[in-house]
Scaffold this motif. Structure first.
Motif, PDB file in Angstrom:
ATOM      1  N   PRO A 191      -4.156   6.968   2.268  1.00 62.72           N
ATOM      2  CA  PRO A 191      -2.822   6.365   2.166  1.00 62.72           C
ATOM      3  C   PRO A 191      -1.991   7.004   1.056  1.00 62.72           C
ATOM      4  CG  PRO A 191      -4.474   4.660   2.446  1.00 62.72           C
ATOM      5  CD  PRO A 191      -5.222   5.947   2.270  1.00 62.72           C
ATOM      6  N   SER A 192      -0.733   7.255   1.371  1.00 66.55           N
ATOM      7  CA  SER A 192       0.168   7.883   0.402  1.00 66.55           C
ATOM      8  C   SER A 192       1.405   7.018   0.208  1.00 66.55           C
ATOM      9  CB  SER A 192       0.571   9.280   0.877  1.00 66.55           C
ATOM     10  OG  SER A 192       1.253   9.211   2.121  1.00 66.55           O
TER      11      SER A 192
ATOM     12  N   TYR B 226      12.196  11.166   2.978  1.00 65.59           N
ATOM     13  CA  TYR B 226      11.340  11.296   4.153  1.00 65.59           C
ATOM     14  C   TYR B 226       9.936  11.646   3.687  1.00 65.59           C
ATOM     15  CZ  TYR B 226      11.201  16.450   3.913  1.00 65.59           C
ATOM     16  OH  TYR B 226      10.979  17.755   3.519  1.00 65.59           O
ATOM     17  N   ASN B 227       8.952  11.481   4.574  1.00 65.98           N
ATOM     18  CA  ASN B 227       7.601  11.937   4.283  1.00 65.98           C
ATOM     19  C   ASN B 227       6.952  12.398   5.582  1.00 65.98           C
ATOM     20  OD1 ASN B 227       5.683   9.854   5.445  1.00 65.98           O
ATOM     21  ND2 ASN B 227       6.901   8.499   4.160  1.00 65.98           N
ATOM     22  N   LEU B 228       5.723  12.862   5.510  1.00 66.27           N
ATOM     23  CA  LEU B 228       5.052  13.420   6.685  1.00 66.27           C
ATOM     24  C   LEU B 228       3.915  12.542   7.187  1.00 66.27           C
ATOM     25  CD1 LEU B 228       4.845  17.162   5.522  1.00 66.27           C
ATOM     26  CD2 LEU B 228       6.709  15.984   6.705  1.00 66.27           C
ATOM     27  N   ASP B 229       3.803  11.339   6.650  1.00 66.27           N
ATOM     28  CA  ASP B 229       2.715  10.440   7.016  1.00 66.27           C
ATOM     29  C   ASP B 229       2.969   9.870   8.412  1.00 66.27           C
ATOM     30  OD1 ASP B 229       0.820   8.437   7.275  1.00 66.27           O
ATOM     31  OD2 ASP B 229       1.116   7.640   5.254  1.00 66.27           O
ATOM     32  N   PRO B 230       2.069  10.159   9.382  1.00 69.44           N
ATOM     33  CA  PRO B 230       2.288   9.648  10.739  1.00 69.44           C
ATOM     34  C   PRO B 230       2.152   8.144  10.847  1.00 69.44           C
ATOM     35  CG  PRO B 230       0.135  10.699  10.575  1.00 69.44           C
ATOM     36  CD  PRO B 230       0.853  10.994   9.294  1.00 69.44           C
ATOM     37  N   ARG B 231       1.642   7.499   9.806  1.00 69.34           N
ATOM     38  CA  ARG B 231       1.498   6.045   9.835  1.00 69.34           C
ATOM     39  C   ARG B 231       2.682   5.340   9.194  1.00 69.34           C
ATOM     40  NH1 ARG B 231      -4.269   7.166   7.339  1.00 69.34           N
ATOM     41  NH2 ARG B 231      -2.900   8.773   6.505  1.00 69.34           N
ATOM     42  N   SER B 232       3.657   6.130   8.732  1.00 67.65           N
ATOM     43  CA  SER B 232       4.843   5.480   8.161  1.00 67.65           C
ATOM     44  C   SER B 232       6.135   6.145   8.614  1.00 67.65           C
ATOM     45  CB  SER B 232       4.760   5.456   6.627  1.00 67.65           C
ATOM     46  OG  SER B 232       4.747   6.754   6.087  1.00 67.65           O
ATOM     47  N   TRP B 233       6.262   7.471   8.514  1.00 67.08           N
ATOM     48  CA  TRP B 233       7.582   8.061   8.742  1.00 67.08           C
ATOM     49  C   TRP B 233       7.643   8.999   9.948  1.00 67.08           C
ATOM     50  CZ3 TRP B 233      10.620  12.450   8.954  1.00 67.08           C
ATOM     51  CH2 TRP B 233      12.000  12.262   8.768  1.00 67.08           C
TER      52      TRP B 233
ATOM     53  N   GLY C 167       0.788  -1.231   0.000  1.00 65.64           N
ATOM     54  CA  GLY C 167       0.000   0.000   0.000  1.00 65.64           C
ATOM     55  C   GLY C 167       0.813   1.269   0.000  1.00 65.64           C
ATOM     56  N   ARG C 168       1.764   1.400   0.946  1.00 62.00           N
ATOM     57  CA  ARG C 168       2.512   2.653   1.063  1.00 62.00           C
ATOM     58  C   ARG C 168       3.930   2.558   0.506  1.00 62.00           C
ATOM     59  NH1 ARG C 168      -0.851   2.948   5.610  1.00 62.00           N
ATOM     60  NH2 ARG C 168      -1.942   4.939   5.746  1.00 62.00           N
ATOM     61  N   MET C 169       4.611   1.444   0.803  1.00 60.00           N
ATOM     62  CA  MET C 169       5.997   1.303   0.371  1.00 60.00           C
ATOM     63  C   MET C 169       6.065   0.782  -1.067  1.00 60.00           C
ATOM     64  SD  MET C 169       7.675   2.409   2.889  1.00 60.00           S
ATOM     65  CE  MET C 169       6.287   3.365   3.488  1.00 60.00           C
TER      66      MET C 169
ATOM     67  N   GLY D  79      -9.419   7.695  -1.921  1.00 59.43           N
ATOM     68  CA  GLY D  79      -8.965   6.419  -1.387  1.00 59.43           C
ATOM     69  C   GLY D  79      -7.469   6.259  -1.442  1.00 59.43           C
ATOM     70  N   ILE D  80      -6.793   7.112  -2.220  1.00 61.89           N
ATOM     71  CA  ILE D  80      -5.338   7.091  -2.316  1.00 61.89           C
ATOM     72  C   ILE D  80      -4.877   8.523  -2.551  1.00 61.89           C
ATOM     73  CG2 ILE D  80      -5.394   6.625  -4.814  1.00 61.89           C
ATOM     74  CD1 ILE D  80      -2.748   5.316  -2.353  1.00 61.89           C
ATOM     75  N   SER D  81      -3.780   8.891  -1.919  1.00 59.64           N
ATOM     76  CA  SER D  81      -3.225  10.244  -2.045  1.00 59.64           C
ATOM     77  C   SER D  81      -1.830  10.124  -2.660  1.00 59.64           C
ATOM     78  CB  SER D  81      -3.167  10.910  -0.663  1.00 59.64           C
ATOM     79  OG  SER D  81      -2.937  12.289  -0.766  1.00 59.64           O
ATOM     80  N   PRO D  82      -1.739   9.959  -3.973  1.00 62.45           N
ATOM     81  CA  PRO D  82      -0.482   9.508  -4.597  1.00 62.45           C
ATOM     82  C   PRO D  82       0.670  10.489  -4.523  1.00 62.45           C
ATOM     83  CG  PRO D  82      -2.139  10.023  -6.264  1.00 62.45           C
ATOM     84  CD  PRO D  82      -2.840  10.060  -4.940  1.00 62.45           C
ATOM     85  N   ILE D  83       0.376  11.804  -4.439  1.00 64.97           N
ATOM     86  CA  ILE D  83       1.484  12.766  -4.461  1.00 64.97           C
ATOM     87  C   ILE D  83       1.694  13.434  -3.114  1.00 64.97           C
ATOM     88  CG2 ILE D  83       1.256  13.200  -6.942  1.00 64.97           C
ATOM     89  CD1 ILE D  83      -0.116  15.871  -6.184  1.00 64.97           C
ATOM     90  N   ALA D  84       1.107  12.879  -2.042  1.00 66.61           N
ATOM     91  CA  ALA D  84       1.271  13.482  -0.722  1.00 66.61           C
ATOM     92  C   ALA D  84       2.689  13.364  -0.188  1.00 66.61           C
ATOM     93  CB  ALA D  84       0.297  12.841   0.279  1.00 66.61           C
ATOM     94  N   GLY D  85       3.525  12.575  -0.863  1.00 65.32           N
ATOM     95  CA  GLY D  85       4.921  12.472  -0.464  1.00 65.32           C
ATOM     96  C   GLY D  85       5.854  13.344  -1.283  1.00 65.32           C
ATOM     97  N   ILE D  86       5.315  14.207  -2.150  1.00 67.56           N
ATOM     98  CA  ILE D  86       6.135  15.034  -3.044  1.00 67.56           C
ATOM     99  C   ILE D  86       5.862  16.508  -2.757  1.00 67.56           C
ATOM    100  CG2 ILE D  86       6.870  15.369  -5.433  1.00 67.56           C
ATOM    101  CD1 ILE D  86       5.149  12.934  -6.161  1.00 67.56           C
TER     102      ILE D  86
END
Length: 628
Positions: free
Chosen positions: A594-595, A601-608, A228-230, A480-487
């Motif tokens: 989910p992103s 690095y990213n800002l997702d509290p469920r991963s990084w 999902g995320r990685m 349902g998906i936030s594909p560019i939230a890590g950019i």
């Protein structure tokens, strides 16, 4: 020693957590391909049997039991070959991350991982126990005893041992102990997540180790969007004595990507083939490859029927649209047209036949039309420029395009609240409210399209917006998906220019001439994102210093002032705004769809990055900044 030649094979696999049938099929296909290449040893990725991303399911003893049952099944395919495959083992009430060696249908042993990844996106110590160096024990399953631990193996007189992913990234790595024992080959089964330019680091890690220890080194990584995320780039590397022998093409759409090489083992081994690896990586090309593969895997593994997108004509939604177009282009390039369509689980046999008969350019657009549905939802505050941008981009890539206005819905909500409050809502008094309602009422209509099509709705917020909460919850964050939230936004803007110039997406010419704007205030106010916030380049610098490099607000100020980014008063204003908005909007980051992890690095509290929803808001730290 006398010269010995071994055919070494390593395979990247696109696995899915707890998809036992699918995972075993990929493993079986890899074994078959390796046998067809007369391989002596086949290396498969870390935890390939169960999938790496099972998370807290690893704490359930039954999962390792299931994995072992499937291991016994796949060992029967290993006649005439040695296979190393990743599997979890439940032993003495603890879970171990191991590489199992199977030789000619017999399990030889389990090497257990010694160093567990516990930084960034990794939480391995939550599930696994590290194995001590130089210790070998035995465990029993169904009356059969198996060795487990720090084991050295042998193949035709060549000694080999393992470093499992994180093991190789530590100064006191296992290879330091193995070489004095006569080990000539190191196998590294990995689940090393994708990040921009990380392949450069990984390449040096493998090649430099083969040089330092004067050995052969074989590396196999997972491939695709596993859980999902990685994202995993599926890198396969074979090196010897500081020279790269094999490297595959990363981020392909295959389920199994195998590389083989005949390697000579002797005091002075003959190295007949050498690959010249020439960095640097083009990060735009790399990002597009990762993003398109991640979206494709997410769609097919979730059994979604394509993507749905609220296409505003701005940079973020345009980036999402082009990424879906690249799913089709890169997927066909990697697999071929018909195999891609079959793997997508989206096309009927009749549609496959119809598209296959089309010229290449028309076929590409036909694929995108099936994959992507877009809609422009305008208001009185929307410009003709963004409408043209959205419409022309959709037409140029072949996406379905709908257009409607939401003014009446906005007026209905506004008049209802005005009646309840007994007053008119005004821009002077109710600015944020009047902006948010426009963004928020766009969600129900686009959700309806997604529901009707069983499609995957794409949210369009980027990392810079997430950083300061510059987004409307249940508006542009709906999906349902936030594909560019890590950019970050600055990267996206130059990325779109690159996509227009290098990939030929001419429909991007319109958005590339626009200044980013939410277009939620009246047009005469000439609203732009950077007027609302600060220059995106500065926002990104503050964000990185604060949460990647972990500096305090005062330290961030000193660094940026020294670098001449702006004068002191301006910097204090920007930094104060940034930290205030950051701490106030953690609840939004907790609610994002989910992103993907795409950068270092990213800002997702469920991963990084975890941060409290409620905090002191950096009040004392910002006061120190003010007093400077």
């Amino acid at each position: 020693m006398e010269e010995t030649r071994l055919v070494l094979a390593a395979a990247a696999l696109n696995q899915t957590p707890m998809d036992w049938d699918g995972n075993l099929k990929n493993i079986q296909d890899a074994i078959t391909k390796a046998k067809n290449n007369n391989a002596d040893i086949l290396l498969l990725p870390e935890l390939a049997v169960s999938g790496y991303g099972c998370e807290d399911m690893f704490l359930s003893p039954w999962l390792s039991e299931m994995a072992f049952e499937h291991l016994l099944q796949l060992k029967e395919w290993c006649d005439g070959i040695t296979v190393a495959v990743g599997v979890s083992v439940f032993y003495k009430l603890k879970v171990y991350n191991t590489a199992c060696v199977i030789k000619n249908k017999e399990i030889v042993g389990f090497t257990a991982k010694q160093f567990l990844a516990n930084d960034g996106v990794h939480y391995e110590p939550r599930w696994f126990t590290p194995w001590p160096a130089d210790v070998v024990e035995e465990f029993e399953v169904n009356g059969q005893r198996y060795p487990i631990g720090d084991i050295i193996y042998e193949e035709k007189g060549v000694k080999y041992a393992f470093e499992i992913c994180e093991d190789a990234w530590r100064p006191n790595r296992p290879a330091e102990r193995h070489m004095p024992k006569g080990v000539q080959l190191i196998l590294n089964p990995s689940a090393s997540h994708f990040a921009l330019s990380k392949t450069d680091v990984r390449h040096r890690l493998v090649v430099d180790a083969s040089k330092k220890y004067q050995c052969a080194y074989m590396y196999a990584n997972l491939l695709g969007n596993e859980a999902g995320r990685m994202i995993y780039d599926g890198e396969v590397l074979i090196a010897q004595n500081g020279k790269l022998i094999r490297r595959n093409e990363l981020l392909c759409f295959k389920d199994v990507d195998l590389e083989c090489a005949e390697v000579c083992f002797s005091r002075n081994p003959t190295i007949e083939e050498v690959i010249e690896y020439l960095p640097p990586i083009d990060e735009n090309k790399e990002l597009m490859a990762a993003l398109s593969l991640a979206l494709f895997d997410y769609m097919r593994k979730s059994r979604s029927r394509g993507f749905v997108l609220s296409l505003s004509g701005g940079a973020d939604s345009s980036a999402c649209a082009v990424a879906v177009a690249e799913v089709a282009r890169r997927g066909v390039e990697s697999l071929g047209l018909e195999p891609f369509m079959k793997k997508a689980l989206l096309f009927s046999p009749a549609e496959i036949a119809e598209v296959s008969a089309l010229p290449e350019e028309q076929a590409q657009k036909a694929l995108v039309k099936k994959l992507l549905t877009t809609a422009y939802q305008g208001t009185v505050n929307s410009s003709d420029d963004t409408y043209q941008s959205a419409k022309e981009l959709a037409a140029s890539i072949g996406a379905k395009f709908y257009n409607w206005t939401i003014d009446e819905v906005v007026r209905n909500y506004t008049s209802t609240i005005e009646e309840v409050l007994g007053r008119d809502l005004t821009w002077e008094q109710d600015d944020v409210t009047l902006q948010n309602i426009q963004a928020r009422v766009r969600a129900p209509g686009i959700w309806m399209l997604a529901n009707i099509q069983n499609g995957l709705l794409m949210a369009t917020s980027n990392r810079s917006e997430a950083s300061v909460g510059y987004a409307t919850m249940d508006g542009d964050t709906a999906g349902g998906i936030s594909p560019i939230a890590g950019i970050d936004k600055a990267f996206i803007r130059q990325f779109l220019i690159w996509a227009q110039q290098e990939l030929g997406y001419i429909g991007l010419q319109y958005v590339n001439n626009l200044q980013p704007s939410a277009e939620l205030r009246p047009a005469e106010e000439e609203q732009t994102d950077e007027k609302d916030l600060m220059p995106y380049e500065v926002l990104n610098q503050i964000e990185r210093l604060a949460f990647h490099d972990r500096y305090s607000p005062l330290e961030v100020y000193d660094i940026l002032l020294k670098d001449g980014v702006a004068d002191g008063a301006t910097l204090k204003g920007w930094i104060t705004k940034y930290y205030s908005l950051w701490s106030r909007n953690q609840w939004k980051r907790d609610r994002y769809a989910p992103s993907f992890h795409l950068d270092d690095y990213n800002l997702d509290p469920r991963s990084w990055l975890r941060f409290p929803i409620l905090s002191g808001g950096f009040r004392e730290e910002l006061q120190l900044l003010k007093d400077r």
